[in-house]
Design a protein around this motif. Structure first.
Motif, mmCIF file in Angstrom:
data_model
loop_
_atom_site.group_PDB
_atom_site.id
_atom_site.type_symbol
_atom_site.label_atom_id
_atom_site.label_comp_id
_atom_site.label_asym_id
_atom_site.label_seq_id
_atom_site.Cartn_x
_atom_site.Cartn_y
_atom_site.Cartn_z
ATOM 1 N N ARG A 197 0.830 -1.207 0.000
ATOM 2 C CA ARG A 197 0.000 0.000 0.000
ATOM 3 C C ARG A 197 0.862 1.254 0.000
ATOM 4 N N GLU A 255 -5.389 1.406 -4.766
ATOM 5 C CA GLU A 255 -6.497 1.980 -4.003
ATOM 6 C C GLU A 255 -7.693 1.036 -3.951
ATOM 7 N N SER A 308 1.030 5.559 -1.215
ATOM 8 C CA SER A 308 0.260 6.743 -1.581
ATOM 9 C C SER A 308 0.519 7.069 -3.049
ATOM 10 N N ARG A 367 -3.010 14.554 -7.377
ATOM 11 C CA ARG A 367 -2.660 13.137 -7.507
ATOM 12 C C ARG A 367 -2.461 12.752 -8.967
ATOM 13 N N ASP A 385 -1.803 19.070 -3.380
ATOM 14 C CA ASP A 385 -2.054 17.642 -3.151
ATOM 15 C C ASP A 385 -2.536 16.934 -4.420
#
Length: 297
Positions: free
Chosen positions: A233, A293, A235, A259, A257
């Motif tokens: 896992r 995810e 980010s 992505r 932030d």
């Protein structure tokens, strides 16, 4: 005077014992103490004076993991100088497999390279495809070599790559890692199996991650093959770190932030549109983020 523990290299790590190197051609099985932890291939360990037990694991320079079924890190090998992703025209690589390994390598700080094995199987269409991939990965700074166990001189480039330090061979089942070891190490005969006629997939032959010393210098670790390399896992930012060409654009998006998925004014998206980043690489990044995810839900 109390006898001293001895420092040894772990050649194979098992759940309850390890195989350690005593001399250049001598191995011994040693049991694990509960307090010593679980050594893996490539670890340096302290063995009790009587040679029976692992007392402690020395601090690791690095460790190469893969994800277990729950997405948690599981260490495969330690103290490596490079990860060599072995691929082949047959079985056809699963989508994003090479990039998954490169993402993992970047996040554990181990240099990576790519080796196209079974180069003798390349047809004209395959040749064009793999030449383009070689240019791409070399352009990103990854060494890329070809190998073949069927051709004279087919291992020259791979031998050069492996000649220093400790390298681990990783990749899909059936790409020929065990066959490469058999050619690189005279006298070592690892079991090999043909591709499944029904699925075209490889079959697992290596069952334990094992370290070998190469006669011309360097060490190589053979690891069990996979059908899909599982990333633990991470980010989106950690995954982006594994796409080295993203680096100049990180921090330049409209949102701090960002992505790099669907956000407006994304610098990575803009770089892909103008050709500074290959669109296929951005697509691969997005698929890897989505896959990780989805398993975390």
């Amino acid at each position: 005077m109390k006898a001293q523990a001895t420092r040894r290299r772990v050649i194979v790590g098992h759940a309850r014992e390890s195989v350690v190197e005593i001399g250049s051609d001598e191995r011994a099985r040693v049991k694990l103490r509960r307090s010593s932890g679980h050594p893996v291939c490539g670890d340096w360990v302290e063995v009790s004076a009587d040679g029976e037990q692992v007392v402690a694991i020395a601090e690791r320079r690095n460790a190469f993991p893969r994800a277990d079924r729950r997405g948690r890190k599981r260490i495969v090998a330690a103290n490596l100088d490079r990860i060599v992703v072995v691929t082949a025209p047959r079985p056809e690589p699963t989508r994003d497999l090479i990039n998954r390994y490169l993402v993992a390598a970047a996040n554990v700080g181990i240099p990576a390279a790519v080796c196209l094995n079974k180069a003798d199987l390349l047809g004209p269409a395959d040749e064009r495809h793999w030449r383009a991939l070689a240019r791409r990965y070399r352009g990103l700074g990854y060494p890329f070599c070809r190998s073949s166990t069927k051709r004279s001189g087919g291992l020259t480039a791979l031998r050069r790559l492996l000649a220093t330090g400790t390298s681990i061979l990783v990749g899909q089942s059936g790409v020929g890692k065990s066959s490469l070891i058999n050619r690189l190490l005279p006298g070592v005969e690892l079991p090999t199996r043909k591709l499944s006629a029904a699925t075209g997939k490889g079959r697992h032959t290596t069952t334990a991650t094992t370290l070998y010393r190469l006669p011309g210098g360097g060490e190589v670790v053979d690891s069990p093959g996979v059908w899909e390399y599982g990333i633990w896992r991470m980010s989106a930012a950690e995954i982006a770190r594994g796409f080295v060409e993203f680096a100049p654009y990180l921090g330049r998006c409209r949102f701090a932030d960002c992505r790099h998925l669907v956000e407006p004014d994304c610098a990575i998206e803009a770089a892909a549109r103008d050709g500074s980043i290959a669109g296929e690489r951005l697509d691969s990044y997005r698929r890897i983020v989505a896959a990780i995810e989805s398993t975390a839900r």
